[in-house]
Design a protein around this motif. Structure first.
Motif, PDB file in Angstrom:
ATOM      1  N   ALA A   1      10.390  -0.605 -13.196  1.00  0.00           N
ATOM      2  CA  ALA A   1      11.738  -0.112 -13.514  1.00  0.00           C
ATOM      3  C   ALA A   1      12.765  -0.533 -12.474  1.00  0.00           C
ATOM      4  O   ALA A   1      13.954  -0.671 -12.792  1.00  0.00           O
ATOM      5  CB  ALA A   1      11.716   1.408 -13.643  1.00  0.00           C
ATOM      6  N   ASN A   2      12.314  -0.775 -11.238  1.00  0.00           N
ATOM      7  CA  ASN A   2      13.248  -1.100 -10.165  1.00  0.00           C
ATOM      8  C   ASN A   2      13.163  -2.554  -9.706  1.00  0.00           C
ATOM      9  O   ASN A   2      13.688  -2.901  -8.652  1.00  0.00           O
ATOM     10  CB  ASN A   2      13.005  -0.163  -8.981  1.00  0.00           C
ATOM     11  N   GLY A   3      12.538  -3.387 -10.520  1.00  0.00           N
ATOM     12  CA  GLY A   3      12.483  -4.809 -10.203  1.00  0.00           C
ATOM     13  C   GLY A   3      11.673  -5.131  -8.961  1.00  0.00           C
ATOM     14  O   GLY A   3      11.960  -6.110  -8.259  1.00  0.00           O
ATOM     15  N   ILE A   4      10.669  -4.328  -8.667  1.00  0.00           N
ATOM     16  CA  ILE A   4       9.816  -4.543  -7.495  1.00  0.00           C
ATOM     17  C   ILE A   4       8.569  -5.302  -7.937  1.00  0.00           C
ATOM     18  O   ILE A   4       7.788  -4.820  -8.758  1.00  0.00           O
ATOM     19  CB  ILE A   4       9.437  -3.205  -6.838  1.00  0.00           C
TER      20      ILE A   4
ATOM     21  N   LEU B   1      -8.595 -13.320 -12.800  1.00  0.00           N
ATOM     22  CA  LEU B   1      -7.168 -13.273 -12.462  1.00  0.00           C
ATOM     23  C   LEU B   1      -6.318 -13.040 -13.705  1.00  0.00           C
ATOM     24  O   LEU B   1      -5.318 -12.301 -13.638  1.00  0.00           O
ATOM     25  CB  LEU B   1      -6.752 -14.577 -11.777  1.00  0.00           C
ATOM     26  N   TRP B   2      -6.685 -13.641 -14.802  1.00  0.00           N
ATOM     27  CA  TRP B   2      -5.951 -13.423 -16.054  1.00  0.00           C
ATOM     28  C   TRP B   2      -5.971 -11.953 -16.446  1.00  0.00           C
ATOM     29  O   TRP B   2      -5.011 -11.446 -17.041  1.00  0.00           O
ATOM     30  CB  TRP B   2      -6.541 -14.263 -17.175  1.00  0.00           C
ATOM     31  N   TRP B   3      -7.063 -11.246 -16.133  1.00  0.00           N
ATOM     32  CA  TRP B   3      -7.130  -9.839 -16.499  1.00  0.00           C
ATOM     33  C   TRP B   3      -6.004  -9.060 -15.819  1.00  0.00           C
ATOM     34  O   TRP B   3      -5.403  -8.161 -16.418  1.00  0.00           O
ATOM     35  CB  TRP B   3      -8.496  -9.257 -16.108  1.00  0.00           C
ATOM     36  N   LEU B   4      -5.700  -9.418 -14.585  1.00  0.00           N
ATOM     37  CA  LEU B   4      -4.566  -8.799 -13.894  1.00  0.00           C
ATOM     38  C   LEU B   4      -3.241  -9.280 -14.472  1.00  0.00           C
ATOM     39  O   LEU B   4      -2.328  -8.492 -14.739  1.00  0.00           O
ATOM     40  CB  LEU B   4      -4.614  -9.142 -12.404  1.00  0.00           C
ATOM     41  N   GLN B   5      -3.113 -10.583 -14.661  1.00  0.00           N
ATOM     42  CA  GLN B   5      -1.847 -11.167 -15.093  1.00  0.00           C
ATOM     43  C   GLN B   5      -1.482 -10.783 -16.520  1.00  0.00           C
ATOM     44  O   GLN B   5      -0.307 -10.804 -16.888  1.00  0.00           O
ATOM     45  CB  GLN B   5      -1.913 -12.690 -14.962  1.00  0.00           C
ATOM     46  N   ARG B   6      -2.471 -10.422 -17.315  1.00  0.00           N
ATOM     47  CA  ARG B   6      -2.226 -10.051 -18.719  1.00  0.00           C
ATOM     48  C   ARG B   6      -1.480  -8.719 -18.833  1.00  0.00           C
ATOM     49  O   ARG B   6      -0.834  -8.436 -19.843  1.00  0.00           O
ATOM     50  CB  ARG B   6      -3.568  -9.969 -19.448  1.00  0.00           C
ATOM     51  N   HIS B   7      -1.538  -7.896 -17.781  1.00  0.00           N
ATOM     52  CA  HIS B   7      -0.867  -6.606 -17.809  1.00  0.00           C
ATOM     53  C   HIS B   7       0.647  -6.814 -17.864  1.00  0.00           C
ATOM     54  O   HIS B   7       1.184  -7.705 -17.187  1.00  0.00           O
ATOM     55  CB  HIS B   7      -1.244  -5.791 -16.572  1.00  0.00           C
ATOM     56  N   PRO B   8       1.372  -6.017 -18.645  1.00  0.00           N
ATOM     57  CA  PRO B   8       2.822  -6.221 -18.777  1.00  0.00           C
ATOM     58  C   PRO B   8       3.623  -5.995 -17.501  1.00  0.00           C
ATOM     59  O   PRO B   8       4.802  -6.351 -17.453  1.00  0.00           O
ATOM     60  CB  PRO B   8       3.227  -5.217 -19.867  1.00  0.00           C
ATOM     61  N   ALA B   9       3.008  -5.442 -16.457  1.00  0.00           N
ATOM     62  CA  ALA B   9       3.715  -5.284 -15.189  1.00  0.00           C
ATOM     63  C   ALA B   9       3.881  -6.609 -14.450  1.00  0.00           C
ATOM     64  O   ALA B   9       4.521  -6.659 -13.409  1.00  0.00           O
ATOM     65  CB  ALA B   9       2.979  -4.290 -14.295  1.00  0.00           C
ATOM     66  N   ARG B  10       3.315  -7.672 -14.986  1.00  0.00           N
ATOM     67  CA  ARG B  10       3.445  -9.020 -14.406  1.00  0.00           C
ATOM     68  C   ARG B  10       2.938  -9.050 -12.969  1.00  0.00           C
ATOM     69  O   ARG B  10       3.619  -9.480 -12.042  1.00  0.00           O
ATOM     70  CB  ARG B  10       4.893  -9.506 -14.490  1.00  0.00           C
TER      71      ARG B  10
ATOM     72  N   GLY C   1       2.380   6.646 -11.634  1.00  0.00           N
ATOM     73  CA  GLY C   1       3.803   6.340 -11.725  1.00  0.00           C
ATOM     74  C   GLY C   1       4.250   5.212 -10.818  1.00  0.00           C
ATOM     75  O   GLY C   1       5.395   4.762 -10.905  1.00  0.00           O
ATOM     76  N   THR C   2       3.354   4.715  -9.956  1.00  0.00           N
ATOM     77  CA  THR C   2       3.752   3.655  -9.013  1.00  0.00           C
ATOM     78  C   THR C   2       4.061   2.357  -9.745  1.00  0.00           C
ATOM     79  O   THR C   2       5.076   1.705  -9.464  1.00  0.00           O
ATOM     80  CB  THR C   2       2.653   3.433  -7.962  1.00  0.00           C
ATOM     81  N   LEU C   3       3.209   1.958 -10.673  1.00  0.00           N
ATOM     82  CA  LEU C   3       3.489   0.727 -11.431  1.00  0.00           C
ATOM     83  C   LEU C   3       4.802   0.856 -12.189  1.00  0.00           C
ATOM     84  O   LEU C   3       5.627  -0.064 -12.179  1.00  0.00           O
ATOM     85  CB  LEU C   3       2.349   0.433 -12.407  1.00  0.00           C
ATOM     86  N   GLU C   4       4.985   1.999 -12.844  1.00  0.00           N
ATOM     87  CA  GLU C   4       6.180   2.194 -13.648  1.00  0.00           C
ATOM     88  C   GLU C   4       7.433   2.168 -12.774  1.00  0.00           C
ATOM     89  O   GLU C   4       8.455   1.593 -13.150  1.00  0.00           O
ATOM     90  CB  GLU C   4       6.082   3.521 -14.402  1.00  0.00           C
ATOM     91  N   HIS C   5       7.357   2.783 -11.601  1.00  0.00           N
ATOM     92  CA  HIS C   5       8.496   2.782 -10.684  1.00  0.00           C
ATOM     93  C   HIS C   5       8.832   1.345 -10.263  1.00  0.00           C
ATOM     94  O   HIS C   5      10.015   0.968 -10.230  1.00  0.00           O
ATOM     95  CB  HIS C   5       8.189   3.626  -9.451  1.00  0.00           C
TER      96      HIS C   5
ATOM     97  N   ASN D   1       0.806  -1.219   0.000  1.00  0.00           N
ATOM     98  CA  ASN D   1       0.000   0.000   0.000  1.00  0.00           C
ATOM     99  C   ASN D   1       0.844   1.276   0.000  1.00  0.00           C
ATOM    100  O   ASN D   1       0.514   2.257   0.668  1.00  0.00           O
ATOM    101  CB  ASN D   1      -0.949   0.008   1.216  1.00  0.00           C
ATOM    102  N   MET D   2       1.928   1.264  -0.748  1.00  0.00           N
ATOM    103  CA  MET D   2       2.778   2.451  -0.867  1.00  0.00           C
ATOM    104  C   MET D   2       2.890   2.888  -2.324  1.00  0.00           C
ATOM    105  O   MET D   2       2.875   2.061  -3.240  1.00  0.00           O
ATOM    106  CB  MET D   2       4.183   2.182  -0.316  1.00  0.00           C
ATOM    107  N   GLY D   3       3.024   4.204  -2.502  1.00  0.00           N
ATOM    108  CA  GLY D   3       3.219   4.782  -3.818  1.00  0.00           C
ATOM    109  C   GLY D   3       4.689   4.902  -4.157  1.00  0.00           C
ATOM    110  O   GLY D   3       5.574   4.684  -3.309  1.00  0.00           O
ATOM    111  N   ALA D   4       4.968   5.294  -5.392  1.00  0.00           N
ATOM    112  CA  ALA D   4       6.346   5.345  -5.885  1.00  0.00           C
ATOM    113  C   ALA D   4       7.226   6.254  -5.039  1.00  0.00           C
ATOM    114  O   ALA D   4       8.359   5.892  -4.693  1.00  0.00           O
ATOM    115  CB  ALA D   4       6.346   5.817  -7.338  1.00  0.00           C
TER     116      ALA D   4
END
Length: 317
Positions: A216-219, A264-273, A209-213, A158-161
């Motif tokens: 980008a940082n392997g989180i 669940l696939w709808w979530l997993q299909r996103h490129p953020a894995r 920007g939280t997903l992108e962060h 529950n934290m932002g970038a």
């Protein structure tokens, strides 16, 4: 334990409902039996990462999970245990609160280790941001736990970038996970990226920007509430939920899987894995999610968008 093992888990089992009723003073043998059946169903699905927290059922979730480990020789070596600390429930005259003071983190970890009947936690998440926390003090506590072999890896929930980056500046060990509420029902995480430059952006609430962060940082991104409280696989309350449930059911038939898997696939299909966390205690409901582990998401570009538009009940901007 390597970072890659945490990042590649496609699905986690969440133990938040294990441990009996909220009013029970202690876990009963029947609660351990129920937990064992749920854990075995998760293992049958191919799930090997289990998500807990010190506050789940006032600690009884960890306690019954530890009892299951005792019943099953060799199980501990086959699984990843993730637990959380940082939320303190209301007690006596004190309100519910967040507490990430260094000594408190250590105390809660030691209590979790005792309940779990293990000598190491694979992943420890800081459950919620504590506005009064000193990041340097948090870092000192986490580093000590890591050096002493009590915790292998750390993450947040529950934290932002910006909050993650601020904490990481003080840490020598990398943060490897961020668990957020994300689902077809709670879409702020995906809406944030398309509502930029629209009036609706001001009310979205999800930190852009939280997903992108994290990517980008392997989180590793994990989603709690991933089945949206069953609103697309059980009872629906709104026209949008009803229409979405019908589409979910149709896609499940077409792809020879379950409605739970489609959600669940709808979530997993996103490129953020994104790795969903599922939390039912019923073995049949857990087993309904097995294709989210055994098969790659089989949603086309158009099908993914059709689910999104149906769930939001309006066209995209």
């Amino acid at each position: 334990m390597t970072d890659s093992r945490v990042r590649t888990e496609p699905l986690l089992y969440g133990a938040m409902r294990l441990g009996g009723t909220k009013t029970a003073e202690s876990a009963r043998a029947a609660d351990v039996d129920e937990a064992e059946a749920a854990v075995n169903a998760a293992l049958d699905c191919g799930i090997t990462m289990f998500d807990l927290a010190d506050i789940y059922r006032q600690g009884r979730s960890e306690a019954v999970f530890g009892a299951v480990l005792d019943r099953t020789p060799g199980l501990r070596e086959r699984i990843v245990i993730q637990t959380k600390c940082g939320i303190r429930l209301a007690d006596q005259d004190r309100p519910g609160r967040y507490d990430l003071r260094g000594p408190v983190i250590r105390q809660r970890v030691e209590e979790s280790l005792t309940r779990l009947r293990t000598d190491v936690i694979d992943v420890l998440l800081l459950h919620r941001p504590d506005p009064l926390a000193d990041p340097a003090e948090i870092a000192e506590a986490l580093s000590a736990l890591h050096r002493q072999g009590l915790v292998r890896q750390f993450g947040v929930s529950n934290m932002g970038a910006a909050q993650i980056a601020h904490l990481q500046r003080h840490l020598d060990v990398p943060l490897v996970a961020n668990q957020l509420e994300m689902s077809l029902g709670r879409r702020g995480w995906v809406e944030a990226g398309v509502l930029v430059n629209t009036p609706a952006a001001a009310t979205n609430g999800f930190p852009l920007g939280t997903l992108e962060h994290c990517v980008a940082n392997g989180i590793h991104l994990q989603s709690w509430g991933s089945l949206a409280q069953g609103r697309y696989t059980g009872r629906q309350e709104t026209p949008a939920e009803h229409a979405t449930a019908q589409l979910v059911s149709t896609l499940a038939r077409q792809k020879d899987t379950t409605p739970e898997t489609i959600v669940l696939w709808w979530l997993q299909r996103h490129p953020a894995r994104i790795a969903p966390v599922i939390g039912s205690t019923r073995p049949d409901r857990i087993l309904a999610c097995r294709d989210a582990v055994r098969r790659k998401p089989e949603l086309s570009h158009d099908e993914w968008y059709a689910l999104w538009v149906a769930a939001r009940g309006a066209a995209l901007p």
